[in-house]
Write a protein that holds these residues in place. Sequence first.
Motif, PDB file in Angstrom:
ATOM      1  N   ALA A 209       0.835  -1.202   0.000  1.00 44.26           N
ATOM      2  CA  ALA A 209       0.000   0.000   0.000  1.00 44.26           C
ATOM      3  C   ALA A 209       0.870   1.252   0.000  1.00 44.26           C
ATOM      4  O   ALA A 209       0.594   2.225  -0.728  1.00 44.26           O
ATOM      5  N   HIS A 210       1.936   1.225   0.779  1.00 47.85           N
ATOM      6  CA  HIS A 210       2.841   2.382   0.853  1.00 47.85           C
ATOM      7  C   HIS A 210       3.544   2.602  -0.480  1.00 47.85           C
ATOM      8  O   HIS A 210       3.695   3.737  -0.948  1.00 47.85           O
ATOM      9  N   ARG A 211       3.947   1.505  -1.124  1.00 51.49           N
ATOM     10  CA  ARG A 211       4.629   1.595  -2.420  1.00 51.49           C
ATOM     11  C   ARG A 211       3.735   2.215  -3.476  1.00 51.49           C
ATOM     12  O   ARG A 211       4.197   2.946  -4.348  1.00 51.49           O
ATOM     13  N   LYS A 212       2.443   1.903  -3.411  1.00 51.58           N
ATOM     14  CA  LYS A 212       1.492   2.386  -4.413  1.00 51.58           C
ATOM     15  C   LYS A 212       0.922   3.760  -4.063  1.00 51.58           C
ATOM     16  O   LYS A 212       0.038   4.259  -4.761  1.00 51.58           O
ATOM     17  N   GLY A 213       1.418   4.342  -2.967  1.00 51.87           N
ATOM     18  CA  GLY A 213       0.987   5.680  -2.613  1.00 51.87           C
ATOM     19  C   GLY A 213      -0.375   5.753  -1.978  1.00 51.87           C
ATOM     20  O   GLY A 213      -0.992   6.820  -1.906  1.00 51.87           O
TER      21      GLY A 213
END
Length: 235
Positions: A209-213
Amino acid sequence: MDDTDLFAATPRLTAARPLLGLTILVVEDSRYASEAVRLLCLKSGARIRRADSLRTARRHLSVYRPNALLIDMGLPDGSGAGLIAEAAAAQPRIPVILGMSGDVAREGEALGAGADAFLAKPIASLAQFQAAVLEHLPERARISCPEMPAAELRPDPALYRDDLAHAAGMIGGELGDASLDYLVQFLSGLARSAGDAPLSAATDALAEAHRKGRAPRTHLAQVAGLVQERLARAC
């Protein structure tokens, strides 16, 4: 004393203790993961020194040169890749430099920085650990290592709780992008080392989720709940 003298001074080498007389510096922020490596070193006959950050590791290396250097790729004050590159460029070079991570995708980063090899955490067996070190020590490379699953050398569960308490402190503080990245890699490696599949899956979901913003609140809350559940269970 050079490395040749050191090998000559350790005549009691056996297949059971092939690293006898060697000093291994482990750069690892997790107490649980460090203890796992300490047990592997103890079983192999090696002396272990530990640093929990890049800063502490550089302090160690300014005083002595270990025979082997094991560096976690994600540390509280930066990436282990930088320390690997420094150690690989140093003269004289440390004979064995190994990168470590619970994230196998970081193998290329470790090798690209100059590591001799990469160990995925948790380390699968005593033989794998010994072979990774011995492969780059020609004087000892012919020693064959007995198979023993690393799981048979389990660290004290109290150390897992200590690491979880450290993660809980981070979750309860201000989490910017850098600190969230560090939390994810710390918990991901810890959960894999301890064989905690639910926490590992939740941490992976948070990382994705963090990687995908995306806003990570829901995933972070799930991770926080699992951490607190494990800490409460230990009371």
